[in-house]
Design an enzyme around this catalytic site. Structure first.
Site, PDB file in Angstrom:
ATOM      1  N   ASP A 337       0.842  -1.185   0.000  1.00  0.00           N
ATOM      2  CA  ASP A 337       0.000   0.000   0.000  1.00  0.00           C
ATOM      3  C   ASP A 337       0.888   1.250   0.000  1.00  0.00           C
ATOM      4  O   ASP A 337       1.907   1.291   0.697  1.00  0.00           O
ATOM      5  CB  ASP A 337      -0.875  -0.032   1.261  1.00  0.00           C
ATOM      6  CG  ASP A 337      -1.891   1.074   1.267  1.00  0.00           C
ATOM      7  OD1 ASP A 337      -2.723   1.114   0.347  1.00  0.00           O
ATOM      8  OD2 ASP A 337      -1.844   1.914   2.189  1.00  0.00           O
ATOM      9  N   GLU A 368       1.506   0.323  -4.957  1.00  0.00           N
ATOM     10  CA  GLU A 368       1.025   1.596  -5.498  1.00  0.00           C
ATOM     11  C   GLU A 368       2.201   2.575  -5.599  1.00  0.00           C
ATOM     12  O   GLU A 368       2.801   2.915  -4.580  1.00  0.00           O
ATOM     13  CB  GLU A 368      -0.017   2.203  -4.555  1.00  0.00           C
ATOM     14  CG  GLU A 368      -1.285   1.394  -4.421  1.00  0.00           C
ATOM     15  CD  GLU A 368      -2.260   2.041  -3.426  1.00  0.00           C
ATOM     16  OE1 GLU A 368      -3.424   2.230  -3.779  1.00  0.00           O
ATOM     17  OE2 GLU A 368      -1.842   2.358  -2.295  1.00  0.00           O
TER      18      GLU A 368
END
Ligand code: CA
Length: 653
Positions: A337, A368
């Site tokens: 994340d 990400e």
């Protein structure tokens, strides 16, 4: 510790060679380790003046014993005994600068309900039957990742999962379940298996803080708020009070997914913690967080704090945690994340360590490549963002927001369309998507398609269905069926599935999942978030379309090639008119089709285009993604329907 050190001085101290030499601990035994003959507690807390280990019989009682720990080298505090303390709860009283604070163990492997007290666990007692023999299914040539939240998967009664296991890890252990038990429409693991995906990516399953595990039935959160990094979340266990139950039940779920041919990826959140007042911060004040010189915490996560992933003992903490999940829980991949808040050198180090232990690229790594705000890293470190792809290992991937937005439109500005829903002037960008951005853009220097995750929906933002409704027919109810939206939907899926790179989809994307326009459902009700199994089967044709796409993709090495050579497979790119894109793919000679011709048409008219010389088989159009099973041979000029994708294959000789 020096009393009255300023934040700036403290920062310099933590980053100094003197600190490093004195306190860098390289052992792999931090935390509580336990077997039948001994228990050992080890905590890294170099600035502490004293540490007391408190032992409890349960999560609320007073300590039945408190023991002064011994400070050893490198700032590690130790207590050992020749007894097994399996099932004993514990925490630490840490004294720094005359101030005493209670803290659970940041290295805990088990904990009490809601994670405030750690628990000693003899991990050998947590293995379900068959765990020692558990092996991930064979690595496949192509990987198709399915993003799933544990509760979403089976919360719906129509899932056919027994009531007491709905929303739990246990739901993954059932096979033979069907829609309302009708015996016809598979649900649960059987459904996943039938779809053809290769990997299930579980949204946070480490212990997070935002759901009260005591009354978790109607509470809901995605779980991006880490409390105990190395413990499974308790609200998905049938008993959150007994520390070993969540461990065993998560292992059972993984065992079952493996048995059913699916690999398992976990979503990890090493960029911030639930509170800045975390176990890490109570153990070594400010060491694990980025701070500005005025003492405020950096907030690139927009969650109140950023982990200083580049500091040695923090890097080690994260690497150890990843290795622990891979070893103890047999995880096959990690999705990071806000990886843009993590440093490149750490991700490269994680890649190498996993390769060494589990074999080259056996374990998928991606994340990400962005953050929610700025977060200055220590000098010389680079963030894992798109402009730094050339420094990242070739086998660390990133989500391609460029691909996502060009196909279906802007991710925040919901009215702005992409290529499939009326966007203009996107043809060149779509060809960049096709080539997985290789050699396309100096700001996104991709080494190979192994670095690209293609997707058109994920847990964040509008679902694909909701995005298409809002951008195409804002007056339409999200629950209404609509032919034009379905047409654009299929086109989006088919474009995504004909791009090089690795494929990813949000659970239910294959069945027109809607959250009724809720674009940030992290804390919305389970009913908004859950897979609505009845609705899914109302879109059975769409599920079939995805099933065909998945099955076809697995036969197209020219598209699934992840090496730097892949870009050479894409040839004869053409934009014969606005809204129409054509290209050929050199598939391998050994494949069923030696060459592919792929056409995209986003205009509202039928277009007539010419196939390259020779005889071609139609593999896919807007009506079916299983045409490759037929033997329809065509040549010369062909039609492509409005808003659709068409794929032709030249039979290998
Ligand atoms: Ca929790």
């Amino acid at each position: 510790m020096e009393i009255n050190m300023t934040v700036k001085e403290q920062k310099q101290y933590y980053e100094s060679n003197a600190f490093r030499e004195k306190y860098m601990y390289t052992g792999d035994d931090l935390g509580a380790s336990c077997d039948e003959n001994r228990t050992q507690f080890k905590l890294w807390s170099p600035l502490a003046d004293s540490i007391t280990l408190n032992l409890y019989f349960n999560r609320t009682d007073a300590a039945f014993q408190s023991i002064s720990m011994e400070k050893q080298e490198k700032g590690v505090w130790v207590y050992q005994t020749s007894q097994s303390y399996h099932g004993v709860y514990y925490d630490y009283t840490i004294e720094i600068d005359g101030k005493k604070q209670l803290s659970a163990d940041p290295y805990a492997k088990a904990c009490a309900c809601n994670g405030e007290r750690s628990m000693v666990v003899d991990l050998s007692l947590t293995n379900p039957d068959g765990w020692e023999q558990d092996k991930a299914p064979q690595k496949t040539d192509e990987q198709i990742v399915y993003e799933l939240h544990v509760k979403d998967f089976s919360h719906d009664p129509a899932s056919g999962i027994p009531k007491q296991y709905r929303g739990k890890y246990k739901a993954f252990t059932f096979t033979g379940t069907t829609l309302n038990g009708d015996g016809i429409h598979p649900t649960g693991v059987d459904y996943l298996k039938n779809l053809g995906i290769t990997h299930v990516q579980l949204m946070p399953i480490f212990d997070y803080g935002s759901v009260n595990e005591e009354k978790s039935e109607e509470e809901y959160n995605w779980g991006y708020d880490p409390l105990n990094y190395n413990v499974p979340e308790g609200s998905y266990a049938t008993d959150p009070f007994l520390g070993e139950v969540r461990i065993r039940e998560l292992k059972e779920a993984i065992l079952s997914l493996h048995k059913n041919g699916l690999r398992v990826i976990m979503d990890v959140v090493y960029n911030h913690t639930y509170h800045v007042d975390s176990w890490l911060n109570r153990t070594v004040p400010n060491y694990f967080y980025r701070q500005f010189e005025d003492g405020t915490y950096c907030n690139g996560s927009q969650c109140g704090n950023d982990i200083a992933t580049e500091r040695e003992m923090c890097s080690k903490y994260i690497l150890d945690s990843v290795l622990y999940w891979a070893r103890e829980y047999h995880m096959d991949g990690f999705r990071f994340d806000l990886m843009g808040l993590m440093n490149v050198s750490l991700l490269n180090r994680i890649r190498k360590a996993l390769d060494k232990e589990f074999g080259e690229n056996e374990i998928l790594l991606y994340g990400e490549p962005w953050s929610a705000g700025d977060s200055p890293m220590a000098e010389g470190e680079l963030p894992c963002k798109k402009n730094n792809m050339k420094y990242l290992d070739e086998h660390v991937g990133v989500f391609s927001d460029s691909t996502r937005d060009s196909i279906k439109g802007h991710v925040f500005d919901n009215q702005i369309p992409g290529f499939v829903n009326g966007g203009k002037g996107l043809e060149e960008t779509i060809l960049c998507d096709v080539r997985a951005w290789q050699k396309a853009d100096a700001n996104f220097p991709v080494k190979a398609p192994s670095q690209i995750i293609n997707y058109i929906s994920a847990h964040d933002n509008l679902t694909l269905w909701d995005k298409l409704v809002v951008s195409m027919k804002p007056q339409l109810s999200f629950l209404e069926k609509d032919k034009e939206i379905l047409r654009a939907y299929k086109m989006a899926a088919a474009v995504n599935f004909t791009c090089q790179g690795r494929l990813f989809l949000l659970a239910g994307e294959e069945a027109a999942r809607t959250k009724l326009g809720d674009e940030n459902s992290y804390i919305s009700s389970p009913s908004i978030n859950q897979l609505d199994w009845k609705r899914m089967y109302e879109y059975e044709n769409l599920i079939e379309y995805y099933r065909g796409l998945i099955a076809l993709r697995k036969q197209l090495p020219g598209l699934w090639d992840k090496t730097a050579n892949a870009v050479n497979h894409i040839v004869d790119e053409k934009i014969p008119m606005d809204g129409v894109v054509q290209f050929s793919v050199k598939n391998e000679k050994t494949a069923k089709w030696s060459q592919l011709a792929i056409w995209y048409n986003n205009t509202n008219n039928i277009q007539k285009l010419a196939l390259p010389e020779g005889e071609w088989q139609i593999l896919l159009d807007e009506t079916s993604s299983f045409l490759w099973k037929m033997q329809e041979i065509v040549s010369g000029q062909q039609e492509i329907s409005p808003v659709s994708v068409k794929i032709f294959g030249k039979r290998s000789l």
